[in-house]
Design an enzyme around this catalytic site. Structure first.
Site, PDB file in Angstrom:
ATOM      1  N   LYS A 138     -31.058  25.963  80.446  1.00 21.30           N
ATOM      2  CA  LYS A 138     -29.597  25.538  80.570  1.00 21.30           C
ATOM      3  C   LYS A 138     -28.718  26.537  79.916  1.00 21.30           C
ATOM      4  O   LYS A 138     -29.131  26.984  78.669  1.00 21.30           O
ATOM      5  CB  LYS A 138     -29.493  24.345  80.274  1.00 21.30           C
ATOM      6  CG  LYS A 138     -30.318  23.072  80.898  1.00 21.30           C
ATOM      7  CD  LYS A 138     -30.102  22.816  82.381  1.00 21.30           C
ATOM      8  CE  LYS A 138     -30.732  22.062  83.168  1.00 21.30           C
ATOM      9  NZ  LYS A 138     -30.295  21.765  84.439  1.00 21.30           N
ATOM     10  N   ASP A 172     -29.524  28.013  84.514  1.00 25.76           N
ATOM     11  CA  ASP A 172     -29.035  26.918  85.074  1.00 25.76           C
ATOM     12  C   ASP A 172     -27.493  26.709  84.361  1.00 25.76           C
ATOM     13  O   ASP A 172     -27.731  26.264  83.325  1.00 25.76           O
ATOM     14  CB  ASP A 172     -29.763  25.778  85.279  1.00 25.76           C
ATOM     15  CG  ASP A 172     -29.235  24.668  86.011  1.00 25.76           C
ATOM     16  OD1 ASP A 172     -27.945  24.598  86.800  1.00 25.76           O
ATOM     17  OD2 ASP A 172     -29.838  23.713  86.220  1.00 25.76           O
ATOM     18  N   GLU A 211     -28.399  29.367  88.578  1.00 24.37           N
ATOM     19  CA  GLU A 211     -28.285  28.090  89.364  1.00 24.37           C
ATOM     20  C   GLU A 211     -27.009  27.350  89.200  1.00 24.37           C
ATOM     21  O   GLU A 211     -26.471  27.318  88.074  1.00 24.37           O
ATOM     22  CB  GLU A 211     -29.416  27.349  89.109  1.00 24.37           C
ATOM     23  CG  GLU A 211     -29.608  25.962  89.673  1.00 24.37           C
ATOM     24  CD  GLU A 211     -30.967  25.266  89.485  1.00 24.37           C
ATOM     25  OE1 GLU A 211     -30.907  24.008  89.375  1.00 24.37           O
ATOM     26  OE2 GLU A 211     -31.793  25.836  88.804  1.00 24.37           O
ATOM     27  N   GLU A 241     -28.789  21.032  94.573  1.00 23.42           N
ATOM     28  CA  GLU A 241     -28.912  19.667  94.215  1.00 23.42           C
ATOM     29  C   GLU A 241     -27.752  18.735  94.198  1.00 23.42           C
ATOM     30  O   GLU A 241     -28.048  17.626  94.445  1.00 23.42           O
ATOM     31  CB  GLU A 241     -29.644  19.608  92.683  1.00 23.42           C
ATOM     32  CG  GLU A 241     -28.376  19.979  91.775  1.00 23.42           C
ATOM     33  CD  GLU A 241     -29.006  20.130  90.154  1.00 23.42           C
ATOM     34  OE1 GLU A 241     -28.848  19.142  89.559  1.00 23.42           O
ATOM     35  OE2 GLU A 241     -29.555  21.187  89.858  1.00 23.42           O
ATOM     36  N   ASP A 245     -32.382  18.398  97.037  1.00 25.50           N
ATOM     37  CA  ASP A 245     -32.767  17.063  96.388  1.00 25.50           C
ATOM     38  C   ASP A 245     -33.125  16.127  97.068  1.00 25.50           C
ATOM     39  O   ASP A 245     -32.456  15.824  98.182  1.00 25.50           O
ATOM     40  CB  ASP A 245     -31.450  16.727  95.478  1.00 25.50           C
ATOM     41  CG  ASP A 245     -31.475  15.664  94.437  1.00 25.50           C
ATOM     42  OD1 ASP A 245     -31.785  16.084  93.345  1.00 25.50           O
ATOM     43  OD2 ASP A 245     -31.740  14.629  95.011  1.00 25.50           O
ATOM     44  N   HIS A 268     -34.955  20.679  93.563  1.00 22.13           N
ATOM     45  CA  HIS A 268     -34.607  20.233  92.411  1.00 22.13           C
ATOM     46  C   HIS A 268     -35.346  19.090  92.139  1.00 22.13           C
ATOM     47  O   HIS A 268     -35.619  18.420  92.956  1.00 22.13           O
ATOM     48  CB  HIS A 268     -32.908  19.750  92.354  1.00 22.13           C
ATOM     49  CG  HIS A 268     -32.439  19.091  91.264  1.00 22.13           C
ATOM     50  ND1 HIS A 268     -32.181  17.841  91.340  1.00 22.13           N
ATOM     51  CD2 HIS A 268     -32.320  19.351  90.030  1.00 22.13           C
ATOM     52  CE1 HIS A 268     -31.677  17.266  90.234  1.00 22.13           C
ATOM     53  NE2 HIS A 268     -31.951  18.320  89.275  1.00 22.13           N
TER      54      HIS A 268
END
Length: 427
Positions: free
Chosen positions: A215, A243, A269, A296, A319, A346
């Site tokens: 992240k 992400d 992402e 997602e 998703d 995701h």
């Protein structure tokens, strides 16, 4: 079968206590499920849910309950699950609340996925296999083609599915023997210390994963340091995706990604708003060869269509519970196949790994026919609460064998985590 009940439960897990799931946009999530159970007059059950991160889960529960008049008392024809889904999504009064987005659409996902779980149980098949054994005509009938035919017609979808028919049996055999490739986000939560990141990254490689995810997006200096540590921990041959969870405007997304480029990120992402088709396209042009991945939070198949038409992404991340369940994701898989874009779902939330594995495995057997550059996200959280939890073997998802969609929670977990009166929340 006649549906005699639709139950809805507010189930929440206090993951914010350990910062599991933390990222730049969502610093303290409590992984939650608005959980639906369909019951039939012959004693069968189907289980589904939509995923939230805490507050607002009750809104999705209410939206599931709002669908009850459309299904309770109705016959469920497991040979016409596309018609079942369209009846829910096309209800004009509920559709007005979206249309086809937000809490009402996610609630439809919970109900549609519960219907597929029920259909798999009735057939004695896991849902990936239930789908993969359908004829091309049956698969095409699952999708809602409204708004899609300028990009993909049912006739062209039929051709894609017919082209994939040779080799279905061999791919099914390979899948059951070898599983489906996975990557892990477990090392990368933003609230974790550097030491924990490095330890978990090394463990991921030892466990057979060839891709991890970090992240990013809160502080550039921190992200550069964490990316350097992760690259040193895993070496040059393991992919590291990053992400941003929608944190940036287009300009900062480009600048931030270029700043991380020396450490060879595989994809960036959700670099910006999930609704910003042109913004994603601009980021993609500017940061290549780093790939752009998103999906997602894409609300529906129409947004997926536009992302693909605009050349706005390199990797589509479906998703299982954001769009209206299995049927809309069948449309998304067909759109991706038509545009030659790989799908890497995701799965960073409670039960999402369990649900979405079925869609990727169906895609491999009956749609794309490939696992090249395709991986399913894996996080090592909360699987113990499901009756048929995912199994990871040497960095790959083992193909589920139990009938249904792997979406049934254990009764004790439902009771303990019921919000706000379950034991976990009382304590």
């Amino acid at each position: 079968m006649k549906i005699v009940a639709l139950e809805a439960h507010d189930v929440r897990f206090p993951t914010s206590r350990e910062l599991d799931g933390s990222d730049a946009m969502n610093p303290d999530p409590d992984y939650s499920a608005a959980y639906a159970v369909l019951r039939t007059d012959d004693g069968l059950e189907g289980h589904g849910f939509c995923f939230t991160i805490g507050r607002g889960n009750d809104v999705c529960v209410a939206a599931i309950e709002a669908h009850a008049p459309l299904v309770v008392g109705a016959d469920l024809d497991t040979g016409d699950l596309g018609g079942f889904a369209r009846r829910l999504v096309h209800d004009s009064q509920l559709r007005w609340l979206g249309p086809e987005k937000g809490a009402v659409h996610m609630a439809a996902a919970a109900v549609v996925n519960a219907a597929f779980d029920l259909a798999g149980r009735a057939a004695g098949l896991p849902v990936w296999r239930l789908l993969a054994e359908m004829s091309p005509e049956q698969i095409v009938d699952l999708a809602d083609w409204r708004y899609l035919t300028d990009a993909l017609t049912p006739a062209r979808a039929m051709e894609i599915l017919q082209d994939a028919q040779p080799g279905r049996a061999e791919r099914t055999e390979a899948l059951t023997a070898q599983g489906y490739p996975a990557y892990t986000t477990t090392p990368g939560w933003l609230g974790y210390s550097d030491e924990k990141l490095v330890r978990l990254a090394r463990e991921a490689v030892a466990d057979g994963f060839t891709q991890i995810k970090l992240k990013v997006g809160a502080n550039l200096g921190d992200d550069i340091r964490r990316m350097r540590l992760a690259r040193e921990a895993v070496g040059p041959d393991v992919r590291i995706a990053v992400d941003a969870n929608q944190r940036w405007d287009v300009g900062p997304a480009i600048e931030w990604t270029k700043a991380l480029a020396p450490y060879d990120p595989y994809w960036i992402e959700e670099p910006t708003s999930p609704d910003d088709v042109l913004g994603h396209a601009a980021v993609r042009r500017a940061v290549a060869p780093v790939k752009v991945a998103t999906g997602e939070h894409i609300a529906n198949r129409v947004m997926v269509k536009q992302m693909l038409q605009a050349g706005a992404l390199d990797v589509l991340q479906i998703d299982a519970c954001r769009v209206a369940g299995v049927t809309e994701n069948v449309a998304n898989l067909l759109l991706a196949a038509a545009h030659g874009v790989p799908v890497c779902p995701h799965a960073g939330g409670v039960g999402l790994c369990e649900a979405v594995q079925h869609l990727s495995m169906f895609d491999y057997v009956a749609v794309s026919g490939s696992t090249d550059d395709r991986v399913i996200e894996y996080v090592d959280h909360l699987h113990e609460h499901f009756t048929d939890p995912v199994r990871i073997v040497n960095g790959r998802y083992a193909a589920p064998a139990a009938p249904g969609m792997s979406t049934e929670m254990r009764a004790a977990s439902l009771a303990a985590h019921a919000f706000p009166h379950g034991e976990v929340w009382r304590s």
